[in-house]
Motif scaffolding. Structure first.
Motif, PDB file in Angstrom:
ATOM      1  N   PHE A 181       8.799 -13.262  -4.164  1.00 19.67           N
ATOM      2  CA  PHE A 181       8.791 -13.372  -2.711  1.00 19.67           C
ATOM      3  C   PHE A 181       9.335 -12.087  -2.113  1.00 19.67           C
ATOM      4  CE2 PHE A 181       9.626 -17.536  -4.561  1.00 19.67           C
ATOM      5  CZ  PHE A 181       8.540 -18.247  -4.081  1.00 19.67           C
ATOM      6  N   SER A 182       8.809 -11.720  -0.976  1.00 15.24           N
ATOM      7  CA  SER A 182       9.322 -10.532  -0.302  1.00 15.24           C
ATOM      8  C   SER A 182       8.967 -10.605   1.178  1.00 15.24           C
ATOM      9  CB  SER A 182       8.748  -9.266  -0.941  1.00 15.24           C
ATOM     10  OG  SER A 182       7.337  -9.301  -0.895  1.00 15.24           O
ATOM     11  N   ALA A 183       9.354  -9.584   1.898  1.00 12.79           N
ATOM     12  CA  ALA A 183       9.070  -9.520   3.338  1.00 12.79           C
ATOM     13  C   ALA A 183       8.328  -8.230   3.640  1.00 12.79           C
ATOM     14  CB  ALA A 183      10.376  -9.565   4.134  1.00 12.79           C
ATOM     15  N   THR A 184       7.332  -8.301   4.496  1.00 16.42           N
ATOM     16  CA  THR A 184       6.622  -7.094   4.932  1.00 16.42           C
ATOM     17  C   THR A 184       6.363  -7.208   6.432  1.00 16.42           C
ATOM     18  OG1 THR A 184       4.356  -7.906   4.726  1.00 16.42           O
ATOM     19  CG2 THR A 184       5.397  -7.083   2.726  1.00 16.42           C
ATOM     20  N   VAL A 185       5.799  -6.158   7.005  1.00 18.33           N
ATOM     21  CA  VAL A 185       5.381  -6.244   8.404  1.00 18.33           C
ATOM     22  C   VAL A 185       3.859  -6.152   8.448  1.00 18.33           C
ATOM     23  CG1 VAL A 185       7.492  -5.288   9.344  1.00 18.33           C
ATOM     24  CG2 VAL A 185       5.637  -3.757   8.695  1.00 18.33           C
ATOM     25  N   ALA A 186       3.300  -6.790   9.466  1.00 18.45           N
ATOM     26  CA  ALA A 186       1.848  -6.900   9.563  1.00 18.45           C
ATOM     27  C   ALA A 186       1.194  -5.548   9.838  1.00 18.45           C
ATOM     28  CB  ALA A 186       1.483  -7.894  10.657  1.00 18.45           C
ATOM     29  N   THR A 187       0.166  -5.217   9.049  1.00 13.78           N
ATOM     30  CA  THR A 187      -0.651  -4.046   9.352  1.00 13.78           C
ATOM     31  C   THR A 187      -1.667  -4.439  10.421  1.00 13.78           C
ATOM     32  OG1 THR A 187      -2.340  -4.615   7.739  1.00 13.78           O
ATOM     33  CG2 THR A 187      -0.468  -3.332   6.940  1.00 13.78           C
ATOM     34  N   ALA A 200       4.734  -7.542  13.113  1.00 15.94           N
ATOM     35  CA  ALA A 200       5.432  -8.823  13.018  1.00 15.94           C
ATOM     36  C   ALA A 200       5.873  -9.049  11.569  1.00 15.94           C
ATOM     37  CB  ALA A 200       4.519  -9.954  13.472  1.00 15.94           C
ATOM     38  N   PRO A 201       6.998  -9.717  11.376  1.00 17.79           N
ATOM     39  CA  PRO A 201       7.480  -9.945  10.018  1.00 17.79           C
ATOM     40  C   PRO A 201       6.650 -11.015   9.310  1.00 17.79           C
ATOM     41  CG  PRO A 201       8.903 -11.059  11.582  1.00 17.79           C
ATOM     42  CD  PRO A 201       7.907 -10.280  12.389  1.00 17.79           C
ATOM     43  N   LEU A 202       6.209 -10.697   8.088  1.00 20.68           N
ATOM     44  CA  LEU A 202       5.408 -11.647   7.320  1.00 20.68           C
ATOM     45  C   LEU A 202       6.128 -11.987   6.026  1.00 20.68           C
ATOM     46  CD1 LEU A 202       1.843 -10.090   7.704  1.00 20.68           C
ATOM     47  CD2 LEU A 202       2.928 -11.867   9.081  1.00 20.68           C
ATOM     48  N   PHE A 203       6.065 -13.244   5.677  1.00 19.20           N
ATOM     49  CA  PHE A 203       6.638 -13.707   4.419  1.00 19.20           C
ATOM     50  C   PHE A 203       5.556 -13.584   3.355  1.00 19.20           C
ATOM     51  CE2 PHE A 203       8.119 -16.907   1.379  1.00 19.20           C
ATOM     52  CZ  PHE A 203       9.458 -16.577   1.307  1.00 19.20           C
ATOM     53  N   ALA A 223       2.190 -15.271   4.926  1.00 15.30           N
ATOM     54  CA  ALA A 223       2.332 -16.402   5.832  1.00 15.30           C
ATOM     55  C   ALA A 223       2.496 -15.908   7.257  1.00 15.30           C
ATOM     56  CB  ALA A 223       3.519 -17.256   5.429  1.00 15.30           C
ATOM     57  N   ALA A 224       1.952 -16.655   8.181  1.00 13.40           N
ATOM     58  CA  ALA A 224       2.089 -16.305   9.591  1.00 13.40           C
ATOM     59  C   ALA A 224       3.567 -16.301   9.971  1.00 13.40           C
ATOM     60  CB  ALA A 224       1.316 -17.305  10.451  1.00 13.40           C
ATOM     61  N   PRO A 225       3.926 -15.499  10.970  1.00 16.66           N
ATOM     62  CA  PRO A 225       5.339 -15.412  11.394  1.00 16.66           C
ATOM     63  C   PRO A 225       5.913 -16.800  11.675  1.00 16.66           C
ATOM     64  CG  PRO A 225       4.046 -13.736  12.507  1.00 16.66           C
ATOM     65  CD  PRO A 225       3.072 -14.579  11.742  1.00 16.66           C
ATOM     66  N   GLY A 226       7.155 -16.988  11.329  1.00 15.71           N
ATOM     67  CA  GLY A 226       7.807 -18.263  11.565  1.00 15.71           C
ATOM     68  C   GLY A 226       7.827 -19.155  10.332  1.00 15.71           C
ATOM     69  N   TYR A 227       7.089 -18.733   9.304  1.00 13.15           N
ATOM     70  CA  TYR A 227       7.035 -19.552   8.092  1.00 13.15           C
ATOM     71  C   TYR A 227       8.398 -19.582   7.407  1.00 13.15           C
ATOM     72  CZ  TYR A 227       5.521 -21.131   3.485  1.00 13.15           C
ATOM     73  OH  TYR A 227       5.363 -21.825   2.311  1.00 13.15           O
ATOM     74  N   ARG A 228       8.768 -20.752   6.920  1.00 14.29           N
ATOM     75  CA  ARG A 228      10.012 -20.895   6.159  1.00 14.29           C
ATOM     76  C   ARG A 228       9.729 -21.679   4.895  1.00 14.29           C
ATOM     77  NH1 ARG A 228      14.029 -19.315   9.405  1.00 14.29           N
ATOM     78  NH2 ARG A 228      15.653 -20.105   8.058  1.00 14.29           N
ATOM     79  N   LEU A 229      10.344 -21.255   3.826  1.00 16.08           N
ATOM     80  CA  LEU A 229      10.123 -21.924   2.530  1.00 16.08           C
ATOM     81  C   LEU A 229      11.326 -22.790   2.198  1.00 16.08           C
ATOM     82  CD1 LEU A 229       8.561 -22.324  -0.080  1.00 16.08           C
ATOM     83  CD2 LEU A 229       9.610 -20.224  -0.933  1.00 16.08           C
TER      84      LEU A 229
ATOM     85  N   ALA B 200      12.188  -2.702  10.510  1.00 20.31           N
ATOM     86  CA  ALA B 200      11.851  -2.796   9.084  1.00 20.31           C
ATOM     87  C   ALA B 200      11.851  -4.262   8.657  1.00 20.31           C
ATOM     88  CB  ALA B 200      12.854  -2.011   8.252  1.00 20.31           C
ATOM     89  N   PRO B 201      10.986  -4.636   7.711  1.00 18.17           N
ATOM     90  CA  PRO B 201      10.929  -6.031   7.278  1.00 18.17           C
ATOM     91  C   PRO B 201      12.142  -6.383   6.421  1.00 18.17           C
ATOM     92  CG  PRO B 201       9.474  -4.689   5.944  1.00 18.17           C
ATOM     93  CD  PRO B 201      10.019  -3.789   7.015  1.00 18.17           C
ATOM     94  N   LEU B 202      12.768  -7.497   6.747  1.00 19.91           N
ATOM     95  CA  LEU B 202      13.933  -7.940   5.987  1.00 19.91           C
ATOM     96  C   LEU B 202      13.674  -9.315   5.402  1.00 19.91           C
ATOM     97  CD1 LEU B 202      16.833  -6.944   8.417  1.00 19.91           C
ATOM     98  CD2 LEU B 202      15.876  -5.632   6.516  1.00 19.91           C
ATOM     99  N   PHE B 203      14.097  -9.487   4.168  1.00 20.14           N
ATOM    100  CA  PHE B 203      13.983 -10.775   3.505  1.00 20.14           C
ATOM    101  C   PHE B 203      15.251 -11.564   3.824  1.00 20.14           C
ATOM    102  CE2 PHE B 203      14.102 -13.666  -0.139  1.00 20.14           C
ATOM    103  CZ  PHE B 203      12.780 -14.084  -0.185  1.00 20.14           C
ATOM    104  N   ALA B 204      15.065 -12.750   4.413  1.00 17.24           N
ATOM    105  CA  ALA B 204      16.225 -13.529   4.854  1.00 17.24           C
ATOM    106  C   ALA B 204      16.401 -14.776   4.006  1.00 17.24           C
ATOM    107  CB  ALA B 204      16.062 -13.915   6.323  1.00 17.24           C
ATOM    108  N   MET B 205      17.659 -15.019   3.614  1.00 18.74           N
ATOM    109  CA  MET B 205      17.986 -16.227   2.858  1.00 18.74           C
ATOM    110  C   MET B 205      19.046 -17.002   3.616  1.00 18.74           C
ATOM    111  SD  MET B 205      18.218 -14.391  -0.869  1.00 18.74           S
ATOM    112  CE  MET B 205      18.555 -12.759  -0.185  1.00 18.74           C
ATOM    113  N   ASP B 206      18.755 -18.242   3.940  1.00 15.58           N
ATOM    114  CA  ASP B 206      19.736 -19.101   4.607  1.00 15.58           C
ATOM    115  C   ASP B 206      20.225 -20.131   3.618  1.00 15.58           C
ATOM    116  OD1 ASP B 206      19.683 -18.213   7.432  1.00 15.58           O
ATOM    117  OD2 ASP B 206      17.559 -18.692   7.221  1.00 15.58           O
ATOM    118  N   ARG B 207      21.525 -20.241   3.514  1.00 17.10           N
ATOM    119  CA  ARG B 207      22.066 -21.224   2.576  1.00 17.10           C
ATOM    120  C   ARG B 207      23.211 -21.992   3.210  1.00 17.10           C
ATOM    121  NH1 ARG B 207      23.737 -19.268  -3.264  1.00 17.10           N
ATOM    122  NH2 ARG B 207      25.224 -18.011  -2.099  1.00 17.10           N
ATOM    123  N   THR B 208      23.192 -23.288   3.026  1.00 15.21           N
ATOM    124  CA  THR B 208      24.291 -24.127   3.469  1.00 15.21           C
ATOM    125  C   THR B 208      24.743 -24.956   2.275  1.00 15.21           C
ATOM    126  OG1 THR B 208      23.317 -24.276   5.675  1.00 15.21           O
ATOM    127  CG2 THR B 208      25.038 -25.855   5.135  1.00 15.21           C
TER     128      THR B 208
END
Lengths: 229, 229
Positions: A181-187, A200-203, A223-229, B200-208
């Motif tokens: 898994f990583s993060a990129t920005v939309a081309t 926009a940030p993409l997962f 994944a479209a912006p706003g996606y959470r796993l 820049a794209p950042l990979f975010a991890m949320d943990r509770t």
DNA sequence: AAGTGGTCTAGACCACTGA
DNA sequence: CAGTGGTCTAGACCACTTG
């Protein structure tokens, strides 16, 4: 930790876990050997075995032959979750699932992809770009390479009717799978296809699957912006 | 699937799995009952049980009392991986690990955080921002809230010497943990702290994490660009 | 009501590995 | 080499679920 009523292995696990949490067994400390615990809890050794093995799998304790069982100083957060099939994931939200084939090209993959597919150089591959939709809104953009050496039949499948993902899952079960898994920005191109802003940030999810030693497919899904796993 | 030499449960699992992969057992089809398999493979039923249970855990088959064992039509990719301790993760690459406390504030959390910590309104919390370094380069930026109701001692700990993460792991083992992953873009403040470009794209991890029903801490960690899980 | 998986037991032997 | 976990067995009973 008392030896009350019937002790199932889940009960044993709970009791030992509780004893670890409340400090009865400190981190790094050695626990009694299985047979002693069994005697104290009034159950068979194999029941304790089962419980301890589960705690070990959960990263709570560490077991070694002759070394005994110890409380892990660093309770490893062992995340384990299901990667849902895209269709199921969408439909679980109550939305309508849709799918669109964007492109389909036969040809030699670039070196980076050939490496992931363990191609030795001559192997051709099928590249498929597709978009998964949630209520007609873009949901997931996938860029997939399929090894023709491993899956020659895919050449004759109508991928506008069924997604490559689903066809493969049903017809080419895999034995091994690697995910990143990583993060990129939309081309520009990605933004246009996903209907989001450029930058926009993409997962991103990268997955490669194998059948034994033969690579089947490698895919990058955005994944479209706003996606959470 | 033949009954050759000694059959350990791993061997049984491998044989059944192979039979599924090569189509001997088609997706959705019912497998023989455990005792039959045991007879055919010349081993005890409990050995088959162990093997089948492992296949079920891996999402390969589905078992139901009275319903028997069936091949799952959708081999669920059950990702399971360890979330490493940050220090261990950095040191595993051979790099030097570093840690810097950026801020430490006592006060009531905003509603979104209070909700995650299940605070009923009166509870105060400790907010800690910290940066984890890999060879002096920013690696992970964490923004953490710790519930003072659950962990009052944290007020007196010197968090410049030990990271809140490590102190909590060693002194407040948790029993439950929820994680989420997503992608964001760096804000001005985040970019400055991580030493990357704004946007820049950042990979975010949320943990509770919880201890029984009491929330311990909730943290959002942002990884420097290029991070892969 | 019956069939199938889930669990427990008591005992045995094996396989690592630390002293 | 001796101690501890890992696995196998044969048998029993239980619990859930489907026909």
């Amino acid at each position: 930790m008392s030896a009350a009523g019937r002790m199932g292995w889940r009960t044993v696990r709970a009791q030992v876990h509780a004893a670890i949490l409340d400090g009865t067994f400190a981190p790094g400390q050695k626990l009694p050997r299985d047979s002693d615990l069994a005697a104290r809890l009034n159950c068979a050794r194999s029941t304790v075995q089962r419980a301890m093995q589960d705690l070990a799998r959960g990263g709570i304790v560490e077991r070694r032959r002759k070394g005994g069982t110890r409380v892990r100083p660093d309770p490893v957060p062992r995340a384990s979750f299901d990667i849902p099939i895209v269709r199921a994931e969408v439909e679980a939200t109550g939305a309508a699932y849709g799918y669109r084939l964007l492109s389909r090209v036969l040809g030699p993959p670039p070196p980076s992809i050939a490496h992931r597919l363990s191609h030795t150089g001559d192997g051709a591959a099928l590249r498929v770009e597709a978009l998964h939709l949630e209520d007609d809104r873009p949901y997931l953009l996938e860029d997939r390479w399929i090894s023709l050496a491993t899956v020659p039949e895919i050449r004759d499948i109508d991928l506008t009717a069924i997604s490559a993902n689903e066809w493969l899952v049903q017809n080419r079960p895999y034995s091994r799978c690697k995910m990143e898994f990583s993060a990129t920005v939309a081309t520009d191109a990605q933004a246009a296809r996903l209907g989001c802003a450029v930058g926009a940030p993409l997962f991103a999810m990268d997955r490669t699957t194998w059948r034994d030693a033969s690579a089947i497919t490698t895919v990058t899904a955005l994944a479209a912006p706003g996606y959470r796993l």
